[in-house]
Design a protein around this motif. Structure first.
Motif, PDB file in Angstrom:
ATOM      1  N   ASN A   1     -24.046  10.797  31.535  1.00  0.00           N
ATOM      2  CA  ASN A   1     -24.341   9.384  31.222  1.00  0.00           C
ATOM      3  C   ASN A   1     -25.346   9.244  30.085  1.00  0.00           C
ATOM      4  OD1 ASN A   1     -22.662   8.190  33.269  1.00  0.00           O
ATOM      5  ND2 ASN A   1     -24.168   8.876  34.768  1.00  0.00           N
ATOM      6  N   GLY A   2     -25.292  10.181  29.153  1.00  0.00           N
ATOM      7  CA  GLY A   2     -26.211  10.161  28.014  1.00  0.00           C
ATOM      8  C   GLY A   2     -26.623  11.577  27.662  1.00  0.00           C
ATOM      9  N   LEU A   3     -27.707  11.687  26.931  1.00  0.00           N
ATOM     10  CA  LEU A   3     -28.248  13.001  26.591  1.00  0.00           C
ATOM     11  C   LEU A   3     -29.120  13.510  27.734  1.00  0.00           C
ATOM     12  CD1 LEU A   3     -29.137  12.141  22.904  1.00  0.00           C
ATOM     13  CD2 LEU A   3     -27.621  14.016  23.570  1.00  0.00           C
ATOM     14  N   ASP A   4     -28.831  14.718  28.165  1.00  0.00           N
ATOM     15  CA  ASP A   4     -29.588  15.376  29.235  1.00  0.00           C
ATOM     16  C   ASP A   4     -29.379  16.876  29.061  1.00  0.00           C
ATOM     17  OD1 ASP A   4     -31.024  15.984  31.501  1.00  0.00           O
ATOM     18  OD2 ASP A   4     -29.466  15.347  32.917  1.00  0.00           O
ATOM     19  N   HIS A   5     -29.817  17.392  27.884  1.00  0.00           N
ATOM     20  CA  HIS A   5     -29.401  18.725  27.461  1.00  0.00           C
ATOM     21  C   HIS A   5     -30.540  19.491  26.784  1.00  0.00           C
ATOM     22  CE1 HIS A   5     -25.650  16.396  27.750  1.00  0.00           C
ATOM     23  NE2 HIS A   5     -25.047  17.557  27.976  1.00  0.00           N
ATOM     24  N   PRO A   6     -30.537  20.810  26.947  1.00  0.00           N
ATOM     25  CA  PRO A   6     -31.473  21.661  26.214  1.00  0.00           C
ATOM     26  C   PRO A   6     -30.970  21.946  24.801  1.00  0.00           C
ATOM     27  CG  PRO A   6     -30.774  22.646  28.318  1.00  0.00           C
ATOM     28  CD  PRO A   6     -29.818  21.565  27.995  1.00  0.00           C
ATOM     29  N   PHE A   7     -31.895  21.928  23.862  1.00  0.00           N
ATOM     30  CA  PHE A   7     -31.623  22.285  22.464  1.00  0.00           C
ATOM     31  C   PHE A   7     -32.477  23.500  22.114  1.00  0.00           C
ATOM     32  CE2 PHE A   7     -30.147  18.025  22.773  1.00  0.00           C
ATOM     33  CZ  PHE A   7     -29.183  17.846  21.784  1.00  0.00           C
ATOM     34  N   ILE A   8     -31.861  24.519  21.525  1.00  0.00           N
ATOM     35  CA  ILE A   8     -32.572  25.741  21.173  1.00  0.00           C
ATOM     36  C   ILE A   8     -33.149  25.576  19.777  1.00  0.00           C
ATOM     37  CG2 ILE A   8     -32.440  28.236  21.009  1.00  0.00           C
ATOM     38  CD1 ILE A   8     -31.745  27.041  23.781  1.00  0.00           C
ATOM     39  N   LEU A   9     -34.463  25.630  19.656  1.00  0.00           N
ATOM     40  CA  LEU A   9     -35.121  25.403  18.367  1.00  0.00           C
ATOM     41  C   LEU A   9     -34.937  26.608  17.457  1.00  0.00           C
ATOM     42  CD1 LEU A   9     -38.399  23.712  19.668  1.00  0.00           C
ATOM     43  CD2 LEU A   9     -36.408  22.593  18.641  1.00  0.00           C
ATOM     44  N   ASN A  10     -34.787  26.321  16.144  1.00  0.00           N
ATOM     45  CA  ASN A  10     -34.549  27.403  15.178  1.00  0.00           C
ATOM     46  C   ASN A  10     -35.821  27.902  14.501  1.00  0.00           C
ATOM     47  OD1 ASN A  10     -35.130  25.460  13.214  1.00  0.00           O
ATOM     48  ND2 ASN A  10     -32.979  25.027  12.764  1.00  0.00           N
ATOM     49  N   GLY A  11     -36.977  27.386  14.943  1.00  0.00           N
ATOM     50  CA  GLY A  11     -38.250  27.876  14.417  1.00  0.00           C
ATOM     51  C   GLY A  11     -38.796  27.090  13.240  1.00  0.00           C
ATOM     52  N   MET A  12     -37.964  26.232  12.658  1.00  0.00           N
ATOM     53  CA  MET A  12     -38.445  25.396  11.557  1.00  0.00           C
ATOM     54  C   MET A  12     -39.326  24.280  12.125  1.00  0.00           C
ATOM     55  SD  MET A  12     -37.103  26.805   8.891  1.00  0.00           S
ATOM     56  CE  MET A  12     -37.249  25.573   7.598  1.00  0.00           C
ATOM     57  N   GLN A  13     -40.359  23.938  11.360  1.00  0.00           N
ATOM     58  CA  GLN A  13     -41.245  22.851  11.777  1.00  0.00           C
ATOM     59  C   GLN A  13     -41.176  21.710  10.759  1.00  0.00           C
ATOM     60  OE1 GLN A  13     -42.589  22.767  14.675  1.00  0.00           O
ATOM     61  NE2 GLN A  13     -42.985  24.868  15.346  1.00  0.00           N
ATOM     62  N   PRO A  14     -41.236  20.450  11.194  1.00  0.00           N
ATOM     63  CA  PRO A  14     -41.446  20.035  12.578  1.00  0.00           C
ATOM     64  C   PRO A  14     -40.220  20.300  13.441  1.00  0.00           C
ATOM     65  CG  PRO A  14     -41.010  18.115  11.212  1.00  0.00           C
ATOM     66  CD  PRO A  14     -41.127  19.280  10.281  1.00  0.00           C
ATOM     67  N   ALA A  15     -40.464  20.440  14.738  1.00  0.00           N
ATOM     68  CA  ALA A  15     -39.368  20.657  15.674  1.00  0.00           C
ATOM     69  C   ALA A  15     -38.543  19.394  15.849  1.00  0.00           C
ATOM     70  CB  ALA A  15     -39.925  21.124  17.018  1.00  0.00           C
ATOM     71  N   ALA A  16     -39.210  18.242  15.833  1.00  0.00           N
ATOM     72  CA  ALA A  16     -38.513  16.974  16.041  1.00  0.00           C
ATOM     73  C   ALA A  16     -39.229  15.861  15.293  1.00  0.00           C
ATOM     74  CB  ALA A  16     -38.438  16.640  17.529  1.00  0.00           C
ATOM     75  N   MET A  17     -38.444  14.850  14.924  1.00  0.00           N
ATOM     76  CA  MET A  17     -39.008  13.684  14.253  1.00  0.00           C
ATOM     77  C   MET A  17     -38.259  12.443  14.734  1.00  0.00           C
ATOM     78  SD  MET A  17     -39.769  13.203  10.192  1.00  0.00           S
ATOM     79  CE  MET A  17     -38.066  13.560   9.725  1.00  0.00           C
ATOM     80  N   LEU A  18     -38.995  11.492  15.277  1.00  0.00           N
ATOM     81  CA  LEU A  18     -38.438  10.222  15.724  1.00  0.00           C
ATOM     82  C   LEU A  18     -38.885   9.119  14.781  1.00  0.00           C
ATOM     83  CD1 LEU A  18     -38.923  10.010  19.624  1.00  0.00           C
ATOM     84  CD2 LEU A  18     -36.749  10.051  18.394  1.00  0.00           C
ATOM     85  N   THR A  19     -37.955   8.208  14.434  1.00  0.00           N
ATOM     86  CA  THR A  19     -38.279   7.141  13.493  1.00  0.00           C
ATOM     87  C   THR A  19     -37.758   5.815  14.023  1.00  0.00           C
ATOM     88  OG1 THR A  19     -38.035   8.724  11.670  1.00  0.00           O
ATOM     89  CG2 THR A  19     -38.131   6.395  11.091  1.00  0.00           C
ATOM     90  N   SER A  20     -38.638   4.804  14.026  1.00  0.00           N
ATOM     91  CA  SER A  20     -38.236   3.433  14.350  1.00  0.00           C
ATOM     92  C   SER A  20     -38.370   2.584  13.098  1.00  0.00           C
ATOM     93  CB  SER A  20     -39.120   2.874  15.475  1.00  0.00           C
ATOM     94  OG  SER A  20     -40.446   2.670  15.010  1.00  0.00           O
ATOM     95  N   LYS A  21     -38.177   1.304  13.246  1.00  0.00           N
ATOM     96  CA  LYS A  21     -38.298   0.418  12.081  1.00  0.00           C
ATOM     97  C   LYS A  21     -39.720   0.410  11.527  1.00  0.00           C
ATOM     98  CE  LYS A  21     -34.605  -2.807  13.441  1.00  0.00           C
ATOM     99  NZ  LYS A  21     -34.257  -2.167  14.730  1.00  0.00           N
ATOM    100  N   LYS A  22     -40.720   0.570  12.405  1.00  0.00           N
ATOM    101  CA  LYS A  22     -42.115   0.448  11.982  1.00  0.00           C
ATOM    102  C   LYS A  22     -42.903   1.749  12.070  1.00  0.00           C
ATOM    103  CE  LYS A  22     -44.404  -2.969  13.768  1.00  0.00           C
ATOM    104  NZ  LYS A  22     -44.906  -3.887  14.813  1.00  0.00           N
TER     105      LYS A  22
END
Length: 329
Positions: free
Chosen positions: A238-259
């Motif tokens: 019912n959506g995302l509920d999963h492990p992601f294997i990081l490749n070592g590059m940084q940043p690991a994740a980036m979230l962006t909203s309108k502001k």
């Protein structure tokens, strides 16, 4: 920089406190000593994470929001850990499986102390988890640290040591929304592979390349594109509920909203992503949260397919250290 705290209640003969860290640029972080829980991240009074209606609600019903979840955050198949010729049985509190440490560290009241300087505001949390608690061997000491600086960096470090051979795979379980709904955010993730899961939420196929799948976040894209896909894995959970294997590059994740934007770095090998699939504006305390309102980026080791948990096994007196940094703009 400023540190402060206020008592808001009592539980199990211990004080429940809300700790506040503030920098000089309008950022404030609230943390509860119940579960070493990240309760609020405020940028000029706008909250960047999902938060229950009041601090008192966190101990009324377990929702994992912002909690330091352990000893294992995630599932263990059949609740079993095989090491050598021995098999350790953990509580089967998720059908036949074990999840989120049983009554784990996010449900415990941690001791704390505050520290302040011109450069950062800091809160340290301490928990002693006795041998046999939730079926885990070893007396374990946990130490969680939150630090806030004037560049809007919020860092989280968790260290732990056990006096016996044990398993340990905790995670901070904060749901981010950057003042919007997670479905409307854009996500970029340094992961070339993810782990498909079965109906029980545990991996069952090994790693799969994200290329040409809804799980490809190597370039920034809206989370809703994955949620609205007809992929069997998305439908199954019912959506995302999963492990992601990081490749070592940084940043690991980036979230962006309108502001706003949140940039995350970590020393973890994987990120388990969950898009608040089960929330539906009901329940005793989480009635202010709906499906896809937030997203977790749980920095941890990925769940194992079997019961040989070598990746998360700690030797006696081996130091565990998990580091995360969230930068908010």
């Amino acid at each position: 920089m400023k540190t402060s705290f206020k008592k808001y209640g009592r539980k199990d003969s211990q004080d429940l406190c809300e700790i506040s860290l503030e920098n000089d640029h309008g950022m404030q972080v609230n943390i509860l000593n119940y579960g070493a829980t990240l309760e609020k991240v405020l940028l000029n009074q706008e909250n960047m994470i999902l938060t229950l209606n009041s601090p008192e609600d966190y101990s009324k019903e377990r929702n994992f929001l912002g909690g330091t979840v352990g000893r294992i955050c995630g599932r263990v198949r059949l609740g079993k850990w095989r090491h050598g010729r021995q098999i350790q049985q953990l509580p089967q509190n998720d059908g036949k499986n074990h999840i989120h440490g049983g009554l784990g560290s996010d449900t415990k009241i941690w001791n704390f102390k505050l520290k302040n300087s011109d450069r950062e505001a800091q809160a340290d949390f301490f928990l002693f988890d006795a041998d046999g608690t939730n079926g885990y061997p070893g007396n374990m000491k946990l130490h969680a640290t939150y630090k806030l600086d004037n560049n809007n960096n919020l860092s989280y470090t968790l260290t732990a040591v056990s006096d016996q051979l044990t398993v340990f795979n905790p995670a901070n379980h904060t749901y981010f929304n950057l003042g919007e709904k997670a479905a409307d955010l854009e996500l970029q993730l340094a992961a070339d592979y993810y782990l498909p899961v079965g109906e029980d939420g545990l991996p069952n196929q090994g790693m799969k390349n994200v290329k040409n799948t809804p799980f490809d976040f190597r370039k920034k894209k809206k989370i809703s594109l994955a949620l609205n896909s007809d992929d069997d894995q998305i439908k199954l959970r019912n959506g995302l509920d999963h492990p992601f294997i990081l490749n070592g590059m940084q940043p690991a994740a980036m979230l962006t909203s309108k502001k706003h934007q949140m940039i995350m770095t970590t020393n973890a090998p994987a990120i388990v992503m969950y898009t608040a699939n089960h929330f539906n504006h009901t329940g005793g305390v989480a009635n202010n949260i709906g499906q896809y309102d937030g997203i977790t980026l749980e920095a941890q080791c990925p769940p194992a397919e079997g019961i040989d948990l070598g990746e998360i096994t700690l030797l006696p007196y081996e130091k565990f250290e998990r580091k995360i940094n969230w930068n908010f703009k």
